[in-house]
Design a protein around this motif. Structure first.
Motif, PDB file in Angstrom:
ATOM      1  N   ILE A 246      -2.206 -15.764  -0.512  1.00 15.81           N
ATOM      2  CA  ILE A 246      -3.472 -15.287  -1.080  1.00 15.81           C
ATOM      3  C   ILE A 246      -4.637 -16.095  -0.520  1.00 15.81           C
ATOM      4  O   ILE A 246      -5.683 -15.547  -0.155  1.00 15.81           O
ATOM      5  CB  ILE A 246      -3.429 -15.372  -2.616  1.00 15.81           C
ATOM      6  CG1 ILE A 246      -2.380 -14.401  -3.174  1.00 15.81           C
ATOM      7  CG2 ILE A 246      -4.797 -15.063  -3.215  1.00 15.81           C
ATOM      8  CD1 ILE A 246      -2.162 -14.519  -4.672  1.00 15.81           C
TER       9      ILE A 246
ATOM     10  N   ALA B 134      -7.093 -16.935  -5.524  1.00 13.80           N
ATOM     11  CA  ALA B 134      -7.907 -15.745  -5.287  1.00 13.80           C
ATOM     12  C   ALA B 134      -9.383 -16.113  -5.166  1.00 13.80           C
ATOM     13  O   ALA B 134     -10.112 -15.565  -4.333  1.00 13.80           O
ATOM     14  CB  ALA B 134      -7.695 -14.744  -6.416  1.00 13.80           C
TER      15      ALA B 134
ATOM     16  N   ASP C 171       0.813  -1.219   0.000  1.00 12.51           N
ATOM     17  CA  ASP C 171       0.000   0.000   0.000  1.00 12.51           C
ATOM     18  C   ASP C 171       0.844   1.265   0.000  1.00 12.51           C
ATOM     19  O   ASP C 171       0.427   2.301  -0.517  1.00 12.51           O
ATOM     20  CB  ASP C 171      -0.941   0.000   1.217  1.00 12.51           C
ATOM     21  CG  ASP C 171      -1.980  -1.111   1.124  1.00 12.51           C
ATOM     22  OD1 ASP C 171      -2.266  -1.544  -0.010  1.00 12.51           O
ATOM     23  OD2 ASP C 171      -2.493  -1.537   2.174  1.00 12.51           O
TER      24      ASP C 171
ATOM     25  N   LYS D   8      -4.146  -9.692  -0.605  1.00 13.73           N
ATOM     26  CA  LYS D   8      -5.447  -9.562  -1.241  1.00 13.73           C
ATOM     27  C   LYS D   8      -5.383  -9.961  -2.710  1.00 13.73           C
ATOM     28  O   LYS D   8      -4.343  -9.842  -3.352  1.00 13.73           O
ATOM     29  CB  LYS D   8      -5.951  -8.125  -1.115  1.00 13.73           C
ATOM     30  CG  LYS D   8      -6.192  -7.684   0.327  1.00 13.73           C
ATOM     31  CD  LYS D   8      -6.688  -6.253   0.379  1.00 13.73           C
ATOM     32  CE  LYS D   8      -6.927  -5.798   1.815  1.00 13.73           C
ATOM     33  NZ  LYS D   8      -7.389  -4.393   1.872  1.00 13.73           N
ATOM     34  N   ALA D   9      -6.515 -10.411  -3.217  1.00  9.32           N
ATOM     35  CA  ALA D   9      -6.564 -10.872  -4.603  1.00  9.32           C
ATOM     36  C   ALA D   9      -6.311  -9.746  -5.594  1.00  9.32           C
ATOM     37  O   ALA D   9      -5.843  -9.982  -6.709  1.00  9.32           O
ATOM     38  CB  ALA D   9      -7.915 -11.525  -4.890  1.00  9.32           C
ATOM     39  N   ASP D  10      -6.623  -8.512  -5.190  1.00  8.64           N
ATOM     40  CA  ASP D  10      -6.419  -7.389  -6.106  1.00  8.64           C
ATOM     41  C   ASP D  10      -5.074  -6.697  -5.896  1.00  8.64           C
ATOM     42  O   ASP D  10      -4.807  -5.645  -6.481  1.00  8.64           O
ATOM     43  CB  ASP D  10      -7.553  -6.379  -5.981  1.00  8.64           C
ATOM     44  CG  ASP D  10      -7.685  -5.832  -4.559  1.00  8.64           C
ATOM     45  OD1 ASP D  10      -6.941  -6.289  -3.666  1.00  8.64           O
ATOM     46  OD2 ASP D  10      -8.536  -4.946  -4.345  1.00  8.64           O
ATOM     47  N   THR D  11      -4.218  -7.298  -5.052  1.00  7.38           N
ATOM     48  CA  THR D  11      -2.873  -6.752  -4.864  1.00  7.38           C
ATOM     49  C   THR D  11      -2.078  -6.895  -6.160  1.00  7.38           C
ATOM     50  O   THR D  11      -2.124  -7.935  -6.813  1.00  7.38           O
ATOM     51  CB  THR D  11      -2.142  -7.493  -3.731  1.00  7.38           C
ATOM     52  OG1 THR D  11      -2.861  -7.299  -2.511  1.00  7.38           O
ATOM     53  CG2 THR D  11      -0.718  -6.970  -3.571  1.00  7.38           C
TER      54      THR D  11
ATOM     55  N   GLY E  99      -5.493 -15.025   2.919  1.00  4.33           N
ATOM     56  CA  GLY E  99      -5.908 -13.643   3.059  1.00  4.33           C
ATOM     57  C   GLY E  99      -4.800 -12.689   3.458  1.00  4.33           C
ATOM     58  O   GLY E  99      -5.054 -11.504   3.696  1.00  4.33           O
ATOM     59  N   GLN E 100      -3.572 -13.185   3.539  1.00  2.31           N
ATOM     60  CA  GLN E 100      -2.452 -12.309   3.887  1.00  2.31           C
ATOM     61  C   GLN E 100      -2.126 -11.349   2.748  1.00  2.31           C
ATOM     62  O   GLN E 100      -1.586 -10.270   2.977  1.00  2.31           O
ATOM     63  CB  GLN E 100      -1.224 -13.153   4.238  1.00  2.31           C
ATOM     64  CG  GLN E 100      -1.427 -14.020   5.469  1.00  2.31           C
ATOM     65  CD  GLN E 100      -0.239 -14.930   5.736  1.00  2.31           C
ATOM     66  OE1 GLN E 100       0.605 -15.126   4.872  1.00  2.31           O
ATOM     67  NE2 GLN E 100      -0.176 -15.497   6.930  1.00  2.31           N
TER      68      GLN E 100
ATOM     69  N   LYS F  65      -5.198 -11.651  -9.032  1.00  3.66           N
ATOM     70  CA  LYS F  65      -6.321 -12.472  -9.475  1.00  3.66           C
ATOM     71  C   LYS F  65      -6.431 -12.553 -10.996  1.00  3.66           C
ATOM     72  O   LYS F  65      -7.143 -13.408 -11.525  1.00  3.66           O
ATOM     73  CB  LYS F  65      -7.626 -11.933  -8.893  1.00  3.66           C
ATOM     74  CG  LYS F  65      -7.979 -10.520  -9.349  1.00  3.66           C
ATOM     75  CD  LYS F  65      -9.240 -10.026  -8.661  1.00  3.66           C
ATOM     76  CE  LYS F  65      -9.603  -8.602  -9.079  1.00  3.66           C
ATOM     77  NZ  LYS F  65     -10.804  -8.109  -8.364  1.00  3.66           N
TER      78      LYS F  65
ATOM     79  N   GLU G 283     -12.071 -15.961  -1.550  1.00  2.00           N
ATOM     80  CA  GLU G 283     -13.348 -15.258  -1.472  1.00  2.00           C
ATOM     81  C   GLU G 283     -14.504 -16.172  -1.084  1.00  2.00           C
ATOM     82  O   GLU G 283     -15.624 -15.708  -0.892  1.00  2.00           O
ATOM     83  CB  GLU G 283     -13.646 -14.597  -2.820  1.00  2.00           C
ATOM     84  CG  GLU G 283     -12.627 -13.528  -3.209  1.00  2.00           C
ATOM     85  CD  GLU G 283     -12.869 -12.988  -4.603  1.00  2.00           C
ATOM     86  OE1 GLU G 283     -13.737 -13.557  -5.313  1.00  2.00           O
ATOM     87  OE2 GLU G 283     -12.208 -12.009  -4.994  1.00  2.00           O
TER      88      GLU G 283
ATOM     89  N   GLU H 282      -2.818  -7.175 -11.224  1.00  3.91           N
ATOM     90  CA  GLU H 282      -3.513  -7.726 -10.066  1.00  3.91           C
ATOM     91  C   GLU H 282      -3.341  -9.243 -10.021  1.00  3.91           C
ATOM     92  O   GLU H 282      -3.428  -9.915 -11.045  1.00  3.91           O
ATOM     93  CB  GLU H 282      -4.994  -7.366 -10.125  1.00  3.91           C
ATOM     94  CG  GLU H 282      -5.263  -5.873  -9.935  1.00  3.91           C
ATOM     95  CD  GLU H 282      -6.744  -5.563  -9.934  1.00  3.91           C
ATOM     96  OE1 GLU H 282      -7.549  -6.505 -10.072  1.00  3.91           O
ATOM     97  OE2 GLU H 282      -7.103  -4.379  -9.793  1.00  3.91           O
TER      98      GLU H 282
END
Length: 230
Positions: free
Chosen positions: A25, A57, A8, A31-34, A28-29, A48, A61, A46
């Motif tokens: 992934i 990913a 970030d 994010k899929a859109d990282t 959840g460590q 995913k 979810e 990204e």
């Protein structure tokens, strides 16, 4: 294959092995859109949207019941060699013959060139130096050059994935599965390249992925530093 993730605060984290990143992934460590990128590409995308992380990913979810139902479904079978040779939606591109040849000439100038210069100077200094001294220096240079040659290629290919000549001409060496080439494999490739160089043009022309005999025997590939979309 190793990957980097864009955090970030706009800083990179990595390299992270593909299997480790998949688990991160799923847990959840990450994010899929990282946004991520592989070690051979400067482009961020990204996670995913890459086929290697798409399943992880999707699982991240889902809730526990959905995951259990998903595991009961028939799994799709992937060709290991095909999946390892594919980075997201891209493939490695074999180096062109002119790139290989010019990189080799460049590296020969660096490794063997100094020996020719020294020997030429010794032949010009017949009056200034004794015969024994010139013989000693010539023998020393001829003895050191092969070791310098092996060290140059082993260190360059094994630790940097390319020699100075390959860097200049935009090519590099990888394993056939896309992983890095380390010192042992680089050393064997160098030896085979020296003794089997005469077969290289023929194998390059007839092999589907444009690989020479030393590449086939050591499980390596000489590629351009670029990725082609599938």
């Amino acid at each position: 294959m190793r990957y980097y993730i864009l955090k970030d605060n706009n800083t990179e984290e990595g390299p992270i092995e593909q299997e480790v990143l998949v688990r991160m992934i799923q847990m959840g460590q990450v994010k899929a859109d990282t946004k991520v990128r592989n070690a051979f590409s400067p482009n961020w995308i990204e996670a995913k949207k890459l086929s290697v992380f798409e399943e992880a990913a999707r699982r991240a979810e889902l809730d526990a019941d959905s995951i259990e139902d998903l595991e009961e479904e028939e799994e799709e079978v992937y060709d290991p060699q095909e999946s390892l040779n594919q980075v997201g939606r891209t493939r490695f591109v074999s180096a062109r013959p002119v790139q290989r040849m010019m990189a080799w000439v460049f590296d020969m100038i660096i490794t063997v060139g100094p020996a020719f210069v020294v020997l030429a100077l010794l032949s010009m200094l017949e009056e200034e130096m004794t015969k024994d001294m010139r013989y000693f220096l010539a023998t020393f240079v001829l003895s050191v050059t092969p070791w310098w040659f092996l060290l140059y290629f082993t260190v360059g290919l094994g630790f940097k994935a390319q020699t100075v000549g390959q860097w200049f001409w935009g090519i590099m060496i990888i394993r056939s599965d896309g992983a890095p080439v380390f010192a042992g494999r680089a050393f064997m490739y160098t030896l085979l390249a020296v003794f089997l160089w005469i077969s290289s043009p023929l194998f390059y022309l007839i092999m589907p992925k444009r690989r020479t005999l030393p590449e086939l025997l050591t499980g390596t590939r000489i590629i351009r530093i670029t990725l082609r979309s599938v």
